[in-house]
Design a protein around this motif. Structure first.
Motif, PDB file in Angstrom:
ATOM      1  N   ASP A 137      54.998  71.580  30.078  1.00 47.28           N
ATOM      2  CA  ASP A 137      53.554  71.135  28.645  1.00 47.28           C
ATOM      3  C   ASP A 137      54.405  72.182  27.725  1.00 47.28           C
ATOM      4  O   ASP A 137      53.859  72.404  26.809  1.00 47.28           O
ATOM      5  N   VAL A 138      54.715  73.651  28.540  1.00 47.54           N
ATOM      6  CA  VAL A 138      56.166  74.262  27.113  1.00 47.54           C
ATOM      7  C   VAL A 138      56.589  73.990  25.921  1.00 47.54           C
ATOM      8  O   VAL A 138      56.801  73.646  24.909  1.00 47.54           O
ATOM      9  N   VAL A 139      57.121  72.455  26.195  1.00 49.11           N
ATOM     10  CA  VAL A 139      58.358  72.092  25.767  1.00 49.11           C
ATOM     11  C   VAL A 139      57.058  71.444  24.790  1.00 49.11           C
ATOM     12  O   VAL A 139      57.849  70.986  23.970  1.00 49.11           O
ATOM     13  N   SER A 140      56.635  70.053  25.710  1.00 50.24           N
ATOM     14  CA  SER A 140      56.018  68.929  24.950  1.00 50.24           C
ATOM     15  C   SER A 140      55.168  69.703  24.092  1.00 50.24           C
ATOM     16  O   SER A 140      55.240  69.161  22.085  1.00 50.24           O
ATOM     17  N   GLN A 141      54.382  71.334  23.771  1.00 57.83           N
ATOM     18  CA  GLN A 141      53.355  72.023  22.600  1.00 57.83           C
ATOM     19  C   GLN A 141      54.799  72.312  22.009  1.00 57.83           C
ATOM     20  O   GLN A 141      54.063  72.099  20.612  1.00 57.83           O
ATOM     21  N   VAL A 201      57.432  70.769  20.678  1.00 56.65           N
ATOM     22  CA  VAL A 201      58.216  69.736  20.103  1.00 56.65           C
ATOM     23  C   VAL A 201      57.279  69.078  18.911  1.00 56.65           C
ATOM     24  O   VAL A 201      57.578  69.070  17.569  1.00 56.65           O
ATOM     25  N   ARG A 202      56.191  69.385  19.351  1.00 57.63           N
ATOM     26  CA  ARG A 202      55.128  68.774  18.910  1.00 57.63           C
ATOM     27  C   ARG A 202      54.310  69.318  17.655  1.00 57.63           C
ATOM     28  O   ARG A 202      54.557  69.078  16.310  1.00 57.63           O
ATOM     29  N   ALA A 203      55.070  70.738  17.648  1.00 55.22           N
ATOM     30  CA  ALA A 203      54.381  71.686  16.306  1.00 55.22           C
ATOM     31  C   ALA A 203      55.475  71.755  15.141  1.00 55.22           C
ATOM     32  O   ALA A 203      55.138  71.850  14.595  1.00 55.22           O
ATOM     33  N   MET A 204      56.552  70.656  15.977  1.00 54.29           N
ATOM     34  CA  MET A 204      57.757  70.846  15.343  1.00 54.29           C
ATOM     35  C   MET A 204      58.263  70.021  14.636  1.00 54.29           C
ATOM     36  O   MET A 204      58.778  69.212  13.769  1.00 54.29           O
ATOM     37  N   ARG A 205      56.962  68.876  14.662  1.00 54.47           N
ATOM     38  CA  ARG A 205      56.115  67.613  13.904  1.00 54.47           C
ATOM     39  C   ARG A 205      57.801  66.389  15.148  1.00 54.47           C
ATOM     40  O   ARG A 205      58.601  65.443  14.228  1.00 54.47           O
ATOM     41  N   GLY A 206      58.154  66.730  16.181  1.00 54.00           N
ATOM     42  CA  GLY A 206      59.432  66.168  17.181  1.00 54.00           C
ATOM     43  C   GLY A 206      58.706  64.829  17.621  1.00 54.00           C
ATOM     44  O   GLY A 206      57.326  65.353  18.374  1.00 54.00           O
ATOM     45  N   THR A 207      59.097  64.308  18.562  1.00 52.94           N
ATOM     46  CA  THR A 207      58.722  63.480  19.790  1.00 52.94           C
ATOM     47  C   THR A 207      59.908  63.881  21.018  1.00 52.94           C
ATOM     48  O   THR A 207      61.068  64.683  21.306  1.00 52.94           O
ATOM     49  N   ILE A 208      59.393  63.990  21.894  1.00 49.58           N
ATOM     50  CA  ILE A 208      59.837  62.818  22.938  1.00 49.58           C
ATOM     51  C   ILE A 208      59.395  61.602  24.301  1.00 49.58           C
ATOM     52  O   ILE A 208      58.351  61.635  24.143  1.00 49.58           O
ATOM     53  N   ALA A 209      60.866  61.868  24.541  1.00 48.46           N
ATOM     54  CA  ALA A 209      61.155  60.205  24.750  1.00 48.46           C
ATOM     55  C   ALA A 209      61.359  60.534  26.282  1.00 48.46           C
ATOM     56  O   ALA A 209      62.682  61.392  26.870  1.00 48.46           O
ATOM     57  N   LEU A 255      64.844  64.654  23.333  1.00 44.52           N
ATOM     58  CA  LEU A 255      63.987  65.162  22.563  1.00 44.52           C
ATOM     59  C   LEU A 255      64.669  64.664  20.431  1.00 44.52           C
ATOM     60  O   LEU A 255      65.812  64.927  20.523  1.00 44.52           O
ATOM     61  N   ALA A 256      63.429  64.391  19.989  1.00 50.01           N
ATOM     62  CA  ALA A 256      64.413  64.662  18.886  1.00 50.01           C
ATOM     63  C   ALA A 256      62.962  65.002  17.562  1.00 50.01           C
ATOM     64  O   ALA A 256      62.044  65.198  17.481  1.00 50.01           O
ATOM     65  N   VAL A 257      63.829  66.422  17.282  1.00 45.48           N
ATOM     66  CA  VAL A 257      62.970  67.278  15.941  1.00 45.48           C
ATOM     67  C   VAL A 257      63.632  66.647  14.220  1.00 45.48           C
ATOM     68  O   VAL A 257      64.475  66.637  14.835  1.00 45.48           O
ATOM     69  N   PRO A 258      62.992  67.324  13.044  1.00 43.20           N
ATOM     70  CA  PRO A 258      63.233  66.721  12.705  1.00 43.20           C
ATOM     71  C   PRO A 258      63.882  68.039  11.648  1.00 43.20           C
ATOM     72  O   PRO A 258      63.911  69.246  12.683  1.00 43.20           O
ATOM     73  N   LEU A 259      65.134  67.401  11.515  1.00 44.76           N
ATOM     74  CA  LEU A 259      65.778  68.846  10.099  1.00 44.76           C
ATOM     75  C   LEU A 259      65.230  70.183   9.204  1.00 44.76           C
ATOM     76  O   LEU A 259      64.371  69.951   8.806  1.00 44.76           O
ATOM     77  N   GLY A 260      64.829  70.916  10.248  1.00 43.41           N
ATOM     78  CA  GLY A 260      64.515  72.523   8.813  1.00 43.41           C
ATOM     79  C   GLY A 260      64.832  72.392   7.321  1.00 43.41           C
ATOM     80  O   GLY A 260      63.710  72.033   6.777  1.00 43.41           O
ATOM     81  N   LEU A 261      65.824  71.349   7.131  1.00 39.70           N
ATOM     82  CA  LEU A 261      65.898  71.279   5.852  1.00 39.70           C
ATOM     83  C   LEU A 261      67.126  69.971   5.824  1.00 39.70           C
ATOM     84  O   LEU A 261      67.948  70.238   6.562  1.00 39.70           O
ATOM     85  N   ALA A 262      66.565  69.266   4.365  1.00 39.45           N
ATOM     86  CA  ALA A 262      67.553  68.043   4.695  1.00 39.45           C
ATOM     87  C   ALA A 262      67.352  67.442   3.054  1.00 39.45           C
ATOM     88  O   ALA A 262      66.982  67.276   2.464  1.00 39.45           O
TER      89      ALA A 262
END
Length: 222
Positions: free
Chosen positions: A18-22, A24-32, A45-52
């Motif tokens: 649950d901590v991992v899920s929260q 990742v979502r705070a980072m605007r990512g997704t979990i499959a 786990l897919a998370v956006p790059l901090g800067l791209a």
């Protein structure tokens, strides 16, 4: 451990997941999650790059600055003029624009203002008093299902690369907005994925109002 075959005093309760899920979502990512009996479970786990860095074309008006991702744009062609005042209108009373014929096919016209739920004149430049509306360009985009759209935008600036920053975690996620870019003059421009916006509009996940952040405060028009 949480992999124990039975529930014993030492087995986990899943709080860590649950901590991992929260997080990742705070980072605007997704979990499959994929599970296969007898073989195990895969967590992706897919998370956006901090800067791209992303190639975009800028569209500016007196009140807005938008960065349009060039991803998915097949061609850019001149847009035909809208019907004169009092002529036929399209949905919601917007001026009707003739279909655009290019590459042997017809492309359905749609203004960027209509896609974003903005007023018809939201992206017009008014820095020249009495000047006729500036010419527009049509960005030709083809959806995965083959639908062809000619997105009508104000004449865009030459492509450039911008640094894309993720949206703050407290900002509701809007399909088709990849993040924001801070331009050289200090303007903050949302970075728009046009293909994703069109797909969200088609499936109804894009709300009726997806107003773009204003470039600078201005007095209300009268």
């Amino acid at each position: 451990s949480s992999a124990s075959p039975s529930d014993v005093s030492k087995s986990g309760r899943g709080f860590g997941l649950d901590v991992v899920s929260q997080t990742v979502r705070a980072m605007r990512g997704t979990i499959a999650i994929e599970s296969e009996p007898g073989r195990g479970t895969r967590f992706t786990l897919a998370v956006p790059l901090g800067l791209a860095s992303l190639p975009v074309m800028l569209v500016r008006s007196d009140t807005h600055a938008l960065a349009l991702s060039v991803r998915g744009i097949e061609r850019i062609v001149p847009a035909p003029a809208a019907e004169p005042d009092g002529a036929a209108t399209g949905p919601a009373g917007r001026p009707r624009v003739p279909a655009i014929h290019a590459d042997g096919s017809d492309w359905t016209p749609l203004t960027l203002e209509a896609l974003l739920g903005l007023p018809d004149d939201a992206l017009e430049r008014t820095d020249v008093a009495g000047a006729a509306p500036a010419a527009r360009s049509a960005l030709l985009l083809r959806a995965a299902d083959g639908a062809r759209t000619a997105l009508l935008v104000p004449e865009p600036e030459a492509p450039r690369s911008v640094v894309v920053r993720p949206m703050p975690a407290h900002v509701p996620r809007v399909p088709g907005i990849d993040g924001v870019a801070v331009l050289g003059d200090g303007a903050v421009a949302p970075v728009l994925d046009l293909g994703a916006l069109l797909a969200a509009r088609a499936d109804g996940s894009l709300g009726a109002r997806a107003a773009a952040p204003a470039r600078r405060p201005t007095a209300a028009r009268t």
